[in-house]
Design a protein around this motif. Structure first.
Motif, short mmCIF file in Angstrom:
data_model
loop_
_atom_site.label_atom_id
_atom_site.label_comp_id
_atom_site.label_asym_id
_atom_site.label_seq_id
_atom_site.Cartn_x
_atom_site.Cartn_y
_atom_site.Cartn_z
N PHE A 152 0.83 -1.20 0.00
CA PHE A 152 0.00 0.00 0.00
C PHE A 152 0.87 1.26 0.00
O PHE A 152 0.54 2.25 -0.66
N ALA A 153 1.97 1.21 0.75
CA ALA A 153 2.88 2.35 0.77
C ALA A 153 3.51 2.57 -0.60
O ALA A 153 3.77 3.72 -1.00
N ALA A 154 3.74 1.47 -1.33
CA ALA A 154 4.36 1.58 -2.65
C ALA A 154 3.38 1.96 -3.74
O ALA A 154 3.79 2.46 -4.79
N ALA A 155 2.08 1.76 -3.50
CA ALA A 155 1.10 1.95 -4.57
C ALA A 155 1.11 3.37 -5.13
O ALA A 155 1.05 3.58 -6.34
N GLY A 156 1.20 4.38 -4.24
CA GLY A 156 1.21 5.76 -4.70
C GLY A 156 2.43 6.07 -5.55
O GLY A 156 2.33 6.72 -6.60
N ALA A 157 3.60 5.59 -5.09
CA ALA A 157 4.82 5.82 -5.86
C ALA A 157 4.77 5.13 -7.22
O ALA A 157 5.24 5.67 -8.22
N ILE A 158 4.17 3.94 -7.25
CA ILE A 158 4.04 3.22 -8.53
C ILE A 158 3.13 3.99 -9.47
O ILE A 158 3.37 4.05 -10.69
N HIS A 159 2.11 4.62 -8.92
CA HIS A 159 1.18 5.39 -9.75
C HIS A 159 1.90 6.53 -10.48
O HIS A 159 1.62 6.82 -11.65
N PHE A 160 2.84 7.18 -9.78
CA PHE A 160 3.52 8.34 -10.37
C PHE A 160 4.80 7.97 -11.13
O PHE A 160 5.15 8.62 -12.11
N PHE A 161 5.50 6.93 -10.67
CA PHE A 161 6.82 6.63 -11.24
C PHE A 161 6.93 5.27 -11.89
O PHE A 161 8.01 4.88 -12.34
N GLY A 162 5.84 4.51 -11.93
CA GLY A 162 5.91 3.16 -12.46
C GLY A 162 6.45 2.20 -11.42
O GLY A 162 6.59 2.54 -10.23
N THR A 163 6.78 0.98 -11.85
CA THR A 163 7.22 -0.04 -10.89
C THR A 163 8.49 0.34 -10.14
O THR A 163 8.71 -0.12 -9.02
N THR A 164 9.34 1.20 -10.73
CA THR A 164 10.55 1.60 -10.02
C THR A 164 10.22 2.37 -8.74
O THR A 164 11.03 2.40 -7.80
N GLY A 165 9.03 2.98 -8.68
CA GLY A 165 8.64 3.69 -7.47
C GLY A 165 8.64 2.80 -6.24
O GLY A 165 8.95 3.25 -5.13
N ALA A 166 8.28 1.52 -6.42
CA ALA A 166 8.26 0.59 -5.28
C ALA A 166 9.65 0.45 -4.68
O ALA A 166 9.80 0.34 -3.45
N TYR A 167 10.67 0.44 -5.53
CA TYR A 167 12.03 0.25 -5.03
C TYR A 167 12.54 1.49 -4.31
O TYR A 167 13.31 1.39 -3.35
N TRP A 168 12.11 2.68 -4.76
CA TRP A 168 12.49 3.90 -4.03
C TRP A 168 11.82 3.93 -2.67
O TRP A 168 12.43 4.37 -1.67
N VAL A 169 10.56 3.49 -2.59
CA VAL A 169 9.91 3.38 -1.28
C VAL A 169 10.67 2.39 -0.40
O VAL A 169 10.91 2.64 0.79
N GLY A 170 11.04 1.24 -0.99
CA GLY A 170 11.81 0.25 -0.24
C GLY A 170 13.13 0.80 0.25
O GLY A 170 13.55 0.55 1.40
N ALA A 171 13.83 1.56 -0.60
CA ALA A 171 15.11 2.14 -0.21
C ALA A 171 14.93 3.12 0.95
O ALA A 171 15.71 3.11 1.92
N ALA A 172 13.90 3.95 0.88
CA ALA A 172 13.66 4.92 1.96
C ALA A 172 13.34 4.20 3.27
O ALA A 172 13.83 4.58 4.34
N ALA A 173 12.51 3.16 3.20
CA ALA A 173 12.17 2.41 4.42
C ALA A 173 13.39 1.71 5.00
O ALA A 173 13.57 1.66 6.22
N ALA A 174 14.25 1.17 4.13
CA ALA A 174 15.46 0.50 4.61
C ALA A 174 16.41 1.49 5.28
O ALA A 174 17.02 1.18 6.31
N VAL A 175 16.54 2.67 4.70
CA VAL A 175 17.36 3.71 5.33
C VAL A 175 16.79 4.08 6.70
O VAL A 175 17.52 4.22 7.69
N GLY A 176 15.47 4.21 6.77
CA GLY A 176 14.83 4.48 8.05
C GLY A 176 15.10 3.40 9.08
O GLY A 176 15.34 3.67 10.26
N ALA A 177 15.06 2.13 8.63
CA ALA A 177 15.36 1.02 9.53
C ALA A 177 16.79 1.12 10.05
O ALA A 177 17.06 0.86 11.23
N GLY A 178 17.73 1.50 9.18
CA GLY A 178 19.11 1.66 9.61
C GLY A 178 19.28 2.77 10.61
O GLY A 178 20.02 2.64 11.60
N ILE A 179 18.60 3.90 10.38
CA ILE A 179 18.70 5.03 11.31
C ILE A 179 18.13 4.65 12.67
O ILE A 179 18.72 4.95 13.72
N LEU A 180 16.97 3.98 12.68
CA LEU A 180 16.40 3.54 13.97
C LEU A 180 17.29 2.52 14.66
O LEU A 180 17.37 2.48 15.89
#
Length: 410
Positions: A152-180
């Motif tokens: 669901f978090a990736a759906a909006g990014a996919i709407h605007f950027f295509g399937t690559t949007g899912a990977y940018w969402v994943g990258a941001a979440a992974a960076v957040g996991a590292g910071i936490l």
């Protein structure tokens, strides 16, 4: 921290925050991996192979992950795994080459192995034994929530950027996991199984090798370890059989997806009661019913000829899997030695990953040779066999002060 003063709330953010975000990162990309591979020119068969690379990456990294965790500690292993996962996501999004994309998917599996080992090892050390199952069941539940939210978090990014949007969402979440993960306190570990005395990780002495742990705990690996392998096999296969049987009986994809989602929802909602039951009545009180109920649900699935029957069987399977939330991690934590916990858990996770890859393989093989209903029936038999193995070898009650005593005496 004394058991009387312990509360899961006190460690919620550092213990579960990274897991939630990491689950979101992986959940964001799972629905689009095959689509991305196809967009990059892969055949249907090759796209299916690319999906398996996450499992292959995890399988091959389980034992090396023990070296990373032992050398740098759980906190920095979590940070490094998050960074590696983020790098993989960026590669998948930014380099539109099939070979690079396949490498990125493999890297996600590698990172997941290190992250999973480190978070399990950390909670095992940080939580008093009488809270252990609740803590690890909650860990499993939080991860499932993250994976559920991810698409669901990736759906909006996919709407605007295509399937690559899912990977940018994943990258941001992974960076957040590292910071936490940087907020995770350094561990002060118990000096022995009994929990008496505390020593710092740095003063705990040289760590055993994987080979020595494999030799000294061979009996556990070939008894309860087989049960864990069977749990993983049934769990992995259940994810495939619901949509396959829905297609077999002629349901449209929307109805099948709804049934699958409802099964996942009941699975996700009962993780804490499962942990409470394990802490109160012992590990067997959950391990055996988990496999019996999933085996029963899988056995009933081929009898379903319409949506209602499929829904009831899927809910039963989801309930069975849900009450077993955290059981593999809890059993691994119970029987892992200290020092040597990361090495033990690396082997433990290897057994689980072998089951995760082997279960769908059995389903595929029996289906090809006989039929889909026979393949599902074979998986149901694995569930019942797992229940028997776990009944024999998992402790039937909590022993005074330590849930291991009953199991070790067997």
């Amino acid at each position: 921290m004394p058991a009387d003063d312990f509360s899961l709330r006190k460690i919620a953010v550092p213990a579960y925050g990274p897991t939630l975000l990491y689950g979101l990162a992986t959940g964001a990309i799972l629905p689009v991996i095959a689509l991305s591979a196809r967009d990059l020119g892969a055949t249907v068969a090759l796209a299916a192979l690319v999906i398996t690379l996450t499992g292959v990456g995890s399988l091959l990294t389980n034992v090396p992950a023990t070296i990373v965790t032992t050398r740098f500690g759980e906190k920095w292993a979590l940070v490094a795994a998050s960074a590696w996962c983020a790098l993989a996501m960026v590669l998948a999004a930014a380099v539109p080459v099939l070979a690079v994309f396949a490498l990125a998917v493999f890297m996600v599996g590698m990172a997941g192995s290190v992250f999973g080992l480190a978070r399990q090892s950390y909670l095992t050390e940080a939580v008093p034994v009488n809270f252990r199952a609740r803590a690890l069941s909650t860990l499993g539940g939080v991860n499932r929530i993250g994976v559920f939210i991810g698409p669901f978090a990736a759906a909006g990014a996919i709407h605007f950027f295509g399937t690559t949007g899912a990977y940018w969402v994943g990258a941001a979440a992974a960076v957040g996991a590292g910071i936490l993960s940087l907020q995770v306190p350094d561990l002060v570990v118990r000096s022995g199984r009994s929990g008496s005395g505390m020593v710092s990780k740095a003063d705990a002495g040289p760590a055993p090798t994987v080979r020595s742990i494999l030799r000294s705990h061979a009996r556990i690996f070939r008894t309860i370890g087989i049960g864990v392998l069977l749990i993983a096999a049934v769990r992995a296969t259940r994810q495939a059989v619901i949509p396959l049987w829905g297609q077999h009986i002629g349901l449209d994809p929307t109805a099948t997806a709804l049934i699958y989602g409802l099964s996942g929802a009941i699975d996700m909602l009962i993780f804490y009661p499962a942990g409470k039951a394990m802490d109160t009545w012992g590990r067997r009180s959950v391990a055996v019913p988990c496999m019996l109920i999933m085996g029963l649900g899988l056995g009933l699935l081929p009898l379903a000829s319409e949506a209602t029957g499929l829904l009831l069987a899927a809910l039963l399977i989801g309930f069975g899997n849900g009450i077993g939330s955290g059981i593999v991690m809890t059993l691994g934590a119970d029987f892992s030695p200290s020092p040597g916990r990361p090495q033990f858990l690396g082997i433990w996770r290897l057994l689980a990953d072998l089951g995760t890859m082997g279960g769908p393989g059995i389903l595929s093989g029996v289906t090809a040779l006989v039929s889909l209903s026979a393949g599902i029936g074979a998986t149901a038999v694995l569930g019942l066999l797992g229940a028997v193995v776990l009944w024999i070898w998992v402790p039937g009650r909590k022993a005074a002060g330590n849930p291991l005593t009953a199991g070790q005496a067997r």
